[in-house]
Structure formats: C-alpha cells, structure tokens
Design a protein around this motif. Structure first.
Motif, PDB file in Angstrom:
ATOM      1  N   HIS A  63       0.832  -1.200   0.000  1.00  0.00           N
ATOM      2  CA  HIS A  63       0.000   0.000   0.000  1.00  0.00           C
ATOM      3  C   HIS A  63       0.869   1.254   0.000  1.00  0.00           C
ATOM      4  CE1 HIS A  63      -3.898  -2.001   1.002  1.00  0.00           C
ATOM      5  NE2 HIS A  63      -3.072  -2.907   1.495  1.00  0.00           N
ATOM      6  N   SER A  64       0.419   2.258  -0.732  1.00  0.00           N
ATOM      7  CA  SER A  64       1.024   3.586  -0.695  1.00  0.00           C
ATOM      8  C   SER A  64      -0.101   4.608  -0.641  1.00  0.00           C
ATOM      9  CB  SER A  64       1.906   3.824  -1.926  1.00  0.00           C
ATOM     10  OG  SER A  64       2.377   5.163  -1.947  1.00  0.00           O
ATOM     11  N   TYR A  65       0.015   5.596   0.266  1.00  0.00           N
ATOM     12  CA  TYR A  65      -1.075   6.542   0.486  1.00  0.00           C
ATOM     13  C   TYR A  65      -0.708   7.987   0.129  1.00  0.00           C
ATOM     14  CZ  TYR A  65      -2.929   2.606   3.136  1.00  0.00           C
ATOM     15  OH  TYR A  65      -3.379   1.367   3.512  1.00  0.00           O
ATOM     16  N   SER A  66       0.463   8.202  -0.425  1.00  0.00           N
ATOM     17  CA  SER A  66       0.877   9.571  -0.731  1.00  0.00           C
ATOM     18  C   SER A  66       0.122  10.106  -1.948  1.00  0.00           C
ATOM     19  CB  SER A  66       2.384   9.624  -0.988  1.00  0.00           C
ATOM     20  OG  SER A  66       2.726   8.838  -2.111  1.00  0.00           O
ATOM     21  N   PHE A  67      -0.220  11.385  -1.896  1.00  0.00           N
ATOM     22  CA  PHE A  67      -0.882  12.040  -3.018  1.00  0.00           C
ATOM     23  C   PHE A  67      -0.556  13.524  -2.971  1.00  0.00           C
ATOM     24  CE2 PHE A  67      -3.874  12.677   0.391  1.00  0.00           C
ATOM     25  CZ  PHE A  67      -4.405  13.938   0.159  1.00  0.00           C
ATOM     26  N   ILE A  68      -0.839  14.213  -4.056  1.00  0.00           N
ATOM     27  CA  ILE A  68      -0.606  15.653  -4.157  1.00  0.00           C
ATOM     28  C   ILE A  68      -1.961  16.337  -4.276  1.00  0.00           C
ATOM     29  CG2 ILE A  68       0.414  17.503  -5.545  1.00  0.00           C
ATOM     30  CD1 ILE A  68       2.537  15.464  -6.428  1.00  0.00           C
ATOM     31  N   GLY A  69      -2.243  17.242  -3.355  1.00  0.00           N
ATOM     32  CA  GLY A  69      -3.520  17.960  -3.389  1.00  0.00           C
ATOM     33  C   GLY A  69      -3.347  19.463  -3.342  1.00  0.00           C
ATOM     34  N   ARG A  70      -2.146  19.953  -3.684  1.00  0.00           N
ATOM     35  CA  ARG A  70      -1.826  21.374  -3.509  1.00  0.00           C
ATOM     36  C   ARG A  70      -2.612  22.298  -4.428  1.00  0.00           C
ATOM     37  NH1 ARG A  70       3.872  19.763  -5.818  1.00  0.00           N
ATOM     38  NH2 ARG A  70       3.394  19.704  -8.051  1.00  0.00           N
ATOM     39  N   GLU A  71      -3.173  21.773  -5.546  1.00  0.00           N
ATOM     40  CA  GLU A  71      -3.912  22.626  -6.468  1.00  0.00           C
ATOM     41  C   GLU A  71      -5.379  22.772  -6.098  1.00  0.00           C
ATOM     42  OE1 GLU A  71      -3.438  21.232 -10.439  1.00  0.00           O
ATOM     43  OE2 GLU A  71      -1.249  21.351 -10.411  1.00  0.00           O
ATOM     44  N   ASP A  72      -5.852  21.964  -5.161  1.00  0.00           N
ATOM     45  CA  ASP A  72      -7.276  21.946  -4.850  1.00  0.00           C
ATOM     46  C   ASP A  72      -7.596  22.976  -3.781  1.00  0.00           C
ATOM     47  OD1 ASP A  72      -9.830  20.149  -5.303  1.00  0.00           O
ATOM     48  OD2 ASP A  72      -9.717  20.624  -3.158  1.00  0.00           O
ATOM     49  N   ILE A  73      -8.607  23.797  -4.043  1.00  0.00           N
ATOM     50  CA  ILE A  73      -8.929  24.900  -3.143  1.00  0.00           C
ATOM     51  C   ILE A  73      -9.498  24.415  -1.816  1.00  0.00           C
ATOM     52  CG2 ILE A  73     -11.286  25.263  -4.022  1.00  0.00           C
ATOM     53  CD1 ILE A  73     -10.678  28.300  -3.786  1.00  0.00           C
ATOM     54  N   VAL A  74     -10.203  23.286  -1.810  1.00  0.00           N
ATOM     55  CA  VAL A  74     -10.769  22.756  -0.566  1.00  0.00           C
ATOM     56  C   VAL A  74      -9.686  22.112   0.293  1.00  0.00           C
ATOM     57  CG1 VAL A  74     -12.280  20.953   0.363  1.00  0.00           C
ATOM     58  CG2 VAL A  74     -13.127  22.506  -1.402  1.00  0.00           C
ATOM     59  N   LEU A  75      -8.828  21.305  -0.326  1.00  0.00           N
ATOM     60  CA  LEU A  75      -7.781  20.620   0.427  1.00  0.00           C
ATOM     61  C   LEU A  75      -6.722  21.574   0.962  1.00  0.00           C
ATOM     62  CD1 LEU A  75      -7.211  17.383  -1.688  1.00  0.00           C
ATOM     63  CD2 LEU A  75      -8.267  17.549   0.566  1.00  0.00           C
ATOM     64  N   THR A  76      -6.620  22.771   0.369  1.00  0.00           N
ATOM     65  CA  THR A  76      -5.614  23.737   0.810  1.00  0.00           C
ATOM     66  C   THR A  76      -6.207  24.887   1.612  1.00  0.00           C
ATOM     67  OG1 THR A  76      -5.798  24.954  -1.274  1.00  0.00           O
ATOM     68  CG2 THR A  76      -4.132  23.215  -1.163  1.00  0.00           C
ATOM     69  N   ASP A  77      -7.467  24.760   2.009  1.00  0.00           N
ATOM     70  CA  ASP A  77      -8.131  25.836   2.762  1.00  0.00           C
ATOM     71  C   ASP A  77      -8.049  27.166   2.019  1.00  0.00           C
ATOM     72  OD1 ASP A  77      -9.012  24.324   4.926  1.00  0.00           O
ATOM     73  OD2 ASP A  77      -7.132  24.546   6.003  1.00  0.00           O
ATOM     74  N   GLY A  78      -8.278  27.102   0.705  1.00  0.00           N
ATOM     75  CA  GLY A  78      -8.316  28.323  -0.095  1.00  0.00           C
ATOM     76  C   GLY A  78      -6.959  28.877  -0.472  1.00  0.00           C
ATOM     77  N   GLN A  79      -5.882  28.090  -0.336  1.00  0.00           N
ATOM     78  CA  GLN A  79      -4.535  28.551  -0.677  1.00  0.00           C
ATOM     79  C   GLN A  79      -3.838  27.576  -1.628  1.00  0.00           C
ATOM     80  OE1 GLN A  79      -2.239  30.260   2.711  1.00  0.00           O
ATOM     81  NE2 GLN A  79      -3.938  29.514   3.962  1.00  0.00           N
ATOM     82  N   PRO A  80      -4.386  27.376  -2.830  1.00  0.00           N
ATOM     83  CA  PRO A  80      -3.747  26.450  -3.775  1.00  0.00           C
ATOM     84  C   PRO A  80      -2.383  26.961  -4.220  1.00  0.00           C
ATOM     85  CG  PRO A  80      -5.477  27.704  -4.854  1.00  0.00           C
ATOM     86  CD  PRO A  80      -5.571  28.022  -3.393  1.00  0.00           C
ATOM     87  N   SER A  81      -1.534  26.029  -4.656  1.00  0.00           N
ATOM     88  CA  SER A  81      -0.189  26.379  -5.114  1.00  0.00           C
ATOM     89  C   SER A  81       0.229  25.423  -6.216  1.00  0.00           C
ATOM     90  CB  SER A  81       0.812  26.332  -3.951  1.00  0.00           C
ATOM     91  OG  SER A  81       0.913  25.005  -3.438  1.00  0.00           O
ATOM     92  N   THR A  82       1.418  25.617  -6.752  1.00  0.00           N
ATOM     93  CA  THR A  82       1.966  24.759  -7.808  1.00  0.00           C
ATOM     94  C   THR A  82       3.298  24.177  -7.351  1.00  0.00           C
ATOM     95  OG1 THR A  82       3.231  26.537  -8.867  1.00  0.00           O
ATOM     96  CG2 THR A  82       0.921  26.265  -9.540  1.00  0.00           C
TER      97      THR A  82
END
Length: 339
Positions: free
Chosen positions: A198-217
C-alpha cells in the motif's frame, strides 16, 4: 517536590509540544500519570487497533495488563485482552476491536488496568456515511517535481455533501500494488506467493478545498513562495461546498516501486476512499498535518495542543464511515495479470 518535564510529540499521542528551550514547572503530585488511549476506527476495516500507554515524567511508557470494554448504545459488545507482542522486545499494548458499528451508534470504550489504578474512557457517535462518489475522471499528466517533470495520474473526484448538517471528511488515495514471488522448497516443490503493498501519498496542492483556499503549484513549493502546511492526511470540511457537489483534484504516481528481491509486479489498483469523520478527528489530523510538514519547528513555533476526547486520561478515539471507488491501473508493459 518540583521537577521539570519536556513534552514531545509522539505518534497518535495527545500531548502538548513546547519549545525545547522553555522549561515548565511540573508537579508530580498535581499531575499523576494518566492512561493514553488512541484509536482511529473505520467501520469498513477488518482491523481496528486501539493502543494503550501511560504518561511519564519524560516519555510515555507501556501498559502490561489491561482490559478494553466496548459498549454500543449502552450494551456491552466485547471485552478484550491485549494482543500478543508483534515482535520480540515490543511491549506495546494493543487491542483488536472487532465490534461492528453503524451510523448513529453511540460507542463507548473503557480502558481499565488490572491493578485498578487507571480507568479512561471515550464516547463517540458514529458519523453518517458519505454520499456515494458520483464520478472519477483520470488523466496522465506531466508534473514538475523538484525541478524534474514526471508523469502523474490526475484524479478529478466528484463528491456530494450530506445536506443540512456540518460535515467533516477525509480523502484517502490507496494505491495497492500486488506483488508475487515463487517460494522454493525442498525436492523442487514450491508455490506462488502474492501480497499487496500500500502507498497513500498524493498531491492535493492545487485543490482549493484541500488547501483551505490557498492552492499552489510545484514551482511555488520549489521556490518556497507558499510556506504552508501540507494536507498530508487529506482532511477537509464542507464549508466551501455546503449542501452541494464538488469536484476535487488530486494526483499520485503510478510508478512501479519494486525490485526483484522484494517481488515481481502483478497488478495495480487505486482505491479512492471518502470518509466521514468526527470533528475531533478532523482537528487532530489537522494538527498532525502541521507537525508532519517540513515548515514546523518546535524550537521557534508556538506550542500545539492536540484535541482529544478521552476522559480520565488523554488521547483520541475516532470512528469513521466510508464509501469508495476502485480504479484498475493498466500499464502497457504488464498486461498479463497472474491473479
């Protein structure tokens, strides 16, 4: 008698982190040892472990003899004794909770030591199950990571909020790689052995909900423009899409991480799990996001107090419900699955 104590963070232990340069007066008389009870239970899981420890002057220590009692809606469901040690020299006290819980159940878990010295308990109402995932679109895209472009799988996950209530969620991207090897035995006999990594790592930095309104690249991260905590544990609330649908965007790598000694690739699936979690688990995992991100420095940052819901002790007991969707990953070089 007065002495001094340093509180440090530990895995799933509800303690207060303070700067190592600050000393806090600690009265042993006024602050006796307490049970530390921790469990994050999922109603869909076959294995739900509860951990018991006891606080000490400088670090937590292990409990040797204790009983766990699980009650559902006031009725005793099971009484448990500790599991055998996982390995020699590992005295961690663990219990496997096997009771089945349904949304709306009021679950109380009591921990009692055999000598009658400690008794801690927590009560949790099982949250309602999330609405089924409406749709998942996938696409392989190049992403910039640490100055290099790599292929990642993009998931656009459409989910719907439960109406008329405040909800707390967790998204889990569970990449399951099935491996195999041949187990040789004497006289030429043997068998194929399969297991799942199993691997659970993911990238969610572009999503406005997952970043509390602070998306990035990726470029922002490499340049240090947005020095914020990463949402490692994928927790979010419904404040930005209350009573409606939302399409969340996350990425992960489908690169095959295996060598001949570990096993040979057989198949890969990605399971998107959407969990409804309790409010205390939401804030606990948000605190862990901060601690486990590279930006937190316990020597200069403000102390963090973890939320908890254990009475007569310390710790957290959370229970979650779940819906999921499975995405088979077909890689061009590996068409022939052995399973």
């Amino acid at each position: 008698m007065k002495s001094y104590i340093y509180y440090l963070s530990a895995l799933i232990v509800t303690l207060t982190i303070v700067s190592c340069e600050n000393e806090l007066p600690f009265s042993i008389k006024d602050n006796p040892p307490k049970l530390v009870m921790n469990a994050l239970i999922n109603t869909e899981s076959q294995t739900n472990l509860l951990f018991l420890n006891v606080t000490g002057k400088e670090a937590t220590t292990h409990i040797q003899n204790a009983t766990i009692e699980v009650r559902v809606n006031g009725q005793l469901a099971e009484s448990l004794r500790p599991l055998p040690p996982e390995q020699e020299g590992d005295p961690q006290c663990r219990f496997n909770i096997t009771s089945k819980f349904t949304p709306g159940d009021v679950v109380r878990i009591d921990a009692l030591t055999d000598d009658g010295k400690y008794h801690a308990w927590a009560e949790v109402t099982v949250p309602q199950r999330p609405a089924e995932i409406e749709n998942i679109d996938t696409l392989t895209v190049p992403m910039l990571e640490y100055g290099h472009k790599m292929n990642y799988l993009r998931y656009r996950i459409t989910l719907k909020d439960r109406p008329g209530e405040t909800n707390y969620y967790r998204i889990v991207v569970d990449k399951q790689t099935t491996l195999w090897k041949y187990n040789y035995e004497e006289e030429g006999k043997g068998e194929y052995i399969f297991w799942t990594k199993h691997s659970y790592s993911f990238i969610g930095r572009e999503d406005i909900v997952l970043t509390d309104g602070q998306p990035s690249t990726g470029e922002d991260e490499d340049n240090g423009i947005f020095d914020t905590a990463r949402n490692i544990y994928g927790v979010f609330d419904d404040s930005r899409f209350k009573d409606t649908s939302y399409t969340m965007t996350v990425y992960n790598s489908t690169h095959i991480e295996t060598a001949g000694e570990e096993g040979y690739f057989n198949a890969m699936d990605v399971i998107i799990r959407l969990r409804s979690i309790t409010e205390v688990e939401y804030y606990y995992l948000k605190a862990l996001n901060l601690v486990d991100s590279d930006i937190y420095d316990e020597t200069i940052d403000e102390p963090i107090k973890y939320p908890g819901n254990v009475h007569g002790g310390t710790g957290i007991v959370g229970i979650s419900t779940e819906v999921s969707a499975t995405i088979p990953i077909i890689l061009p070089k590996y068409h022939n699955r052995k399973r």
